[in-house]
Design a protein around this motif. Sequence first.
Motif, PDB file in Angstrom:
ATOM      1  N   THR A   1       0.729  -0.915  -0.546  1.00  0.00           N
ATOM      2  CA  THR A   1       0.158  -0.057   0.280  1.00  0.00           C
ATOM      3  C   THR A   1       1.020   0.957   0.305  1.00  0.00           C
ATOM      4  O   THR A   1       2.237   1.169   0.187  1.00  0.00           O
ATOM      5  CB  THR A   1      -1.055   0.565   1.593  1.00  0.00           C
ATOM      6  OG1 THR A   1      -0.198  -0.353   2.842  1.00  0.00           O
ATOM      7  CG2 THR A   1      -1.864  -1.476   1.231  1.00  0.00           C
TER       8      THR A   1
ATOM      9  N   LEU B   1      -1.073   0.059  -3.894  1.00  0.00           N
ATOM     10  CA  LEU B   1      -1.901  -0.200  -3.503  1.00  0.00           C
ATOM     11  C   LEU B   1      -2.335   0.943  -3.339  1.00  0.00           C
ATOM     12  O   LEU B   1      -2.180   1.005  -2.245  1.00  0.00           O
ATOM     13  CB  LEU B   1      -2.657  -1.094  -3.077  1.00  0.00           C
ATOM     14  CG  LEU B   1      -3.872  -1.373  -3.140  1.00  0.00           C
ATOM     15  CD1 LEU B   1      -4.987  -1.408  -3.598  1.00  0.00           C
ATOM     16  CD2 LEU B   1      -4.080  -2.395  -1.662  1.00  0.00           C
TER      17      LEU B   1
ATOM     18  N   GLY C   1      -4.544   2.198  -0.701  1.00  0.00           N
ATOM     19  CA  GLY C   1      -5.860   1.044  -0.201  1.00  0.00           C
ATOM     20  C   GLY C   1      -6.468   2.080   0.462  1.00  0.00           C
ATOM     21  O   GLY C   1      -6.421   3.313   1.269  1.00  0.00           O
ATOM     22  N   ASP C   2      -7.941   1.833   0.928  1.00  0.00           N
ATOM     23  CA  ASP C   2      -9.057   2.754   1.658  1.00  0.00           C
ATOM     24  C   ASP C   2      -8.261   2.484   3.122  1.00  0.00           C
ATOM     25  O   ASP C   2      -9.235   3.229   3.837  1.00  0.00           O
ATOM     26  CB  ASP C   2     -10.193   2.251   1.172  1.00  0.00           C
ATOM     27  CG  ASP C   2     -11.028   0.810   1.822  1.00  0.00           C
ATOM     28  OD1 ASP C   2     -10.055  -0.013   1.628  1.00  0.00           O
ATOM     29  OD2 ASP C   2     -11.876  -0.005   2.107  1.00  0.00           O
ATOM     30  N   SER C   3      -7.468   1.626   2.981  1.00  0.00           N
ATOM     31  CA  SER C   3      -6.606   1.483   4.299  1.00  0.00           C
ATOM     32  C   SER C   3      -6.156   2.711   4.894  1.00  0.00           C
ATOM     33  O   SER C   3      -5.586   2.962   6.162  1.00  0.00           O
ATOM     34  CB  SER C   3      -5.391   0.176   4.580  1.00  0.00           C
ATOM     35  OG  SER C   3      -4.993   0.663   4.260  1.00  0.00           O
TER      36      SER C   3
ATOM     37  N   ASP D   1      -7.768   1.786  -4.127  1.00  0.00           N
ATOM     38  CA  ASP D   1      -9.520   1.085  -3.758  1.00  0.00           C
ATOM     39  C   ASP D   1     -10.804   2.099  -4.165  1.00  0.00           C
ATOM     40  O   ASP D   1     -10.697   3.276  -3.910  1.00  0.00           O
ATOM     41  CB  ASP D   1      -9.348   1.069  -2.199  1.00  0.00           C
ATOM     42  CG  ASP D   1      -8.805  -0.056  -1.608  1.00  0.00           C
ATOM     43  OD1 ASP D   1      -9.245  -1.267  -2.601  1.00  0.00           O
ATOM     44  OD2 ASP D   1      -7.850  -0.254  -0.717  1.00  0.00           O
TER      45      ASP D   1
ATOM     46  N   LYS E   1      -9.632  -0.794  -7.293  1.00  0.00           N
ATOM     47  CA  LYS E   1     -10.075  -2.375  -6.550  1.00  0.00           C
ATOM     48  C   LYS E   1     -11.215  -2.438  -5.765  1.00  0.00           C
ATOM     49  O   LYS E   1     -11.632  -1.205  -5.198  1.00  0.00           O
ATOM     50  CB  LYS E   1      -8.813  -2.908  -5.666  1.00  0.00           C
ATOM     51  CG  LYS E   1      -9.139  -4.140  -4.862  1.00  0.00           C
ATOM     52  CD  LYS E   1      -8.310  -4.493  -3.592  1.00  0.00           C
ATOM     53  CE  LYS E   1      -7.814  -3.698  -2.570  1.00  0.00           C
ATOM     54  NZ  LYS E   1      -8.796  -4.158  -2.229  1.00  0.00           N
TER      55      LYS E   1
ATOM     56  N   HIS F   1     -11.454  -8.006  -5.183  1.00  0.00           N
ATOM     57  CA  HIS F   1     -10.677  -8.334  -3.478  1.00  0.00           C
ATOM     58  C   HIS F   1     -12.334  -9.534  -2.678  1.00  0.00           C
ATOM     59  O   HIS F   1     -13.512  -9.546  -2.256  1.00  0.00           O
ATOM     60  CB  HIS F   1     -11.048  -7.328  -3.024  1.00  0.00           C
ATOM     61  CG  HIS F   1     -10.369  -7.496  -1.003  1.00  0.00           C
ATOM     62  ND1 HIS F   1      -9.383  -5.952  -0.809  1.00  0.00           N
ATOM     63  CD2 HIS F   1     -10.428  -8.223  -0.194  1.00  0.00           C
ATOM     64  CE1 HIS F   1      -9.376  -6.641   1.233  1.00  0.00           C
ATOM     65  NE2 HIS F   1      -9.729  -7.866   0.916  1.00  0.00           N
TER      66      HIS F   1
ATOM     67  N   GLU G   1      -7.532 -11.814   0.623  1.00  0.00           N
ATOM     68  CA  GLU G   1      -7.606 -11.848   2.488  1.00  0.00           C
ATOM     69  C   GLU G   1      -8.330 -12.829   3.148  1.00  0.00           C
ATOM     70  O   GLU G   1      -9.428 -12.910   3.365  1.00  0.00           O
ATOM     71  CB  GLU G   1      -8.092 -10.326   2.704  1.00  0.00           C
ATOM     72  CG  GLU G   1      -8.008  -9.562   4.017  1.00  0.00           C
ATOM     73  CD  GLU G   1      -7.733  -8.161   4.032  1.00  0.00           C
ATOM     74  OE1 GLU G   1      -8.480  -7.235   3.258  1.00  0.00           O
ATOM     75  OE2 GLU G   1      -7.195  -7.551   4.800  1.00  0.00           O
TER      76      GLU G   1
ATOM     77  N   ILE H   1      -2.898 -11.532   0.861  1.00  0.00           N
ATOM     78  CA  ILE H   1      -2.814 -11.148   2.274  1.00  0.00           C
ATOM     79  C   ILE H   1      -3.533 -11.551   3.181  1.00  0.00           C
ATOM     80  O   ILE H   1      -4.674 -11.600   3.698  1.00  0.00           O
ATOM     81  CB  ILE H   1      -2.982  -9.419   2.349  1.00  0.00           C
ATOM     82  CG1 ILE H   1      -2.420  -8.723   3.910  1.00  0.00           C
ATOM     83  CG2 ILE H   1      -4.577  -9.359   2.137  1.00  0.00           C
ATOM     84  CD1 ILE H   1      -3.098  -8.067   3.939  1.00  0.00           C
TER      85      ILE H   1
ATOM     86  N   VAL I   1       0.197  -8.950  -0.778  1.00  0.00           N
ATOM     87  CA  VAL I   1       0.631  -7.625  -0.705  1.00  0.00           C
ATOM     88  C   VAL I   1      -0.028  -7.082   1.149  1.00  0.00           C
ATOM     89  O   VAL I   1      -0.029  -8.810   1.840  1.00  0.00           O
ATOM     90  CB  VAL I   1      -1.062  -6.602  -1.013  1.00  0.00           C
ATOM     91  CG1 VAL I   1      -2.280  -7.650  -0.345  1.00  0.00           C
ATOM     92  CG2 VAL I   1      -1.194  -5.351  -0.529  1.00  0.00           C
TER      93      VAL I   1
ATOM     94  N   VAL J   1      -0.218  -3.886   3.994  1.00  0.00           N
ATOM     95  CA  VAL J   1      -0.328  -2.352   4.371  1.00  0.00           C
ATOM     96  C   VAL J   1       1.435  -2.262   5.226  1.00  0.00           C
ATOM     97  O   VAL J   1       1.334  -2.846   6.055  1.00  0.00           O
ATOM     98  CB  VAL J   1      -1.697  -2.013   5.553  1.00  0.00           C
ATOM     99  CG1 VAL J   1      -0.932  -0.871   6.729  1.00  0.00           C
ATOM    100  CG2 VAL J   1      -2.531  -2.848   4.808  1.00  0.00           C
TER     101      VAL J   1
HETATM  102  O1  KIV Z   1      -6.974  -1.084   2.012  1.00  0.00           O
HETATM  103  C1  KIV Z   1      -6.480  -1.587   2.071  1.00  0.00           C
HETATM  104  O2  KIV Z   1      -4.623  -1.239   2.484  1.00  0.00           O
HETATM  105  C2  KIV Z   1      -6.742  -3.119   1.052  1.00  0.00           C
HETATM  106  C3  KIV Z   1      -5.278  -4.660   1.822  1.00  0.00           C
HETATM  107  C4  KIV Z   1      -4.970  -4.397   2.568  1.00  0.00           C
HETATM  108  C5  KIV Z   1      -5.127  -5.744   0.503  1.00  0.00           C
HETATM  109  O3  KIV Z   1      -7.372  -3.840   0.970  1.00  0.00           O
END
Ligand code: KIV
Length: 289
Positions: free
Chosen positions: A45, A63, A65-67, A105, A135, A159, A204, A225, A235, A237
């Motif tokens: 990410t 990525l 990511g929405d994380s 994301d 994604k 995902h 995941e 993950i 992958v 974070v």
């Molecule tokens: O949002 C994110 O970081 C993710 C990863 C954990 C795959 O979707």
Amino acid sequence: MSTYTIDTATSRATPTPAPMRRLTIPALRARKHDGATAEPIVMLTAYTARQAQLLDPHCDVLLVGDSLGQVIYGLPSTIPVTLDMMAAHGAAVMRGSYHSAVIIDMPFGSYEASPAQAFESAARLLKESGAAGVKLEGGQAMAETIAFLGARGIPVCAHVGLTPQAVNALGGYGARGRDDAEAAKILADARAVADAGCFAIVVEGVMENLADAITAAVPCPVIGIGASAACDGQVLVTEDMIGMFERTPRFVKRYADAAGLVSAAAAAYAAEVRSRAFPGEEQVYRPKK
Ligand code: KIV
């Protein structure tokens, strides 16, 4: 190892010199052929330009990511994340990267209602960032949307398994596919999104044998993950991987102690400010003699 060529030539299609040619989504998809991926796909990410610069030489895919909702904004889950946030961070990551494929994301609520809603949201993300694909979370329920976007020029990474945007429905972030019925459902999800034309699938938080079965069952790359070493790529974070948090899920391996480094630097700085050791002679401006 992947190799990248310097490309400073311009054309109407590429009007500004690009120091390196980015990995394309078709090239990424083609890394798996006849069910095998010789060189596992490396994905991390990234949320900021500087972070992207540091990760880019080592990764195939960055990525957004929405994380980032939890990591950057301190939100309790990914659910409050907005399209505005994803577009802004996606653009920053594109500015800081040169050869990785960048995918973004789609945040909760921006794609689930209909394929048309998904197209509008995904098109906005790609227009405002320049990223190569999106994604989205979900299996069979998202197959129609994935096909709709693909037919309109938007590559989609699916995902499945533990899908954090569904935390309220799942009741937590525990590993999925522990019983046969749930494992069969997740395998069916993976087959459905692959049939719909996604270019890769993030799997995941599932039992290792289920991740292995999914990897063997679908033609596109499977990025794990909390899944299996046999997946076509992995992958994490980045902030988990570099040790920014004291507590991480079991599947995370920490490759550095970034939290310790930042804390130690802040403590040393604070001590020197309080003792007036900082700024020292080398950090102040004085008229030349
Ligand atoms: O949002 C994110 O970081 C993710 C990863 C954990 C795959 O979707």
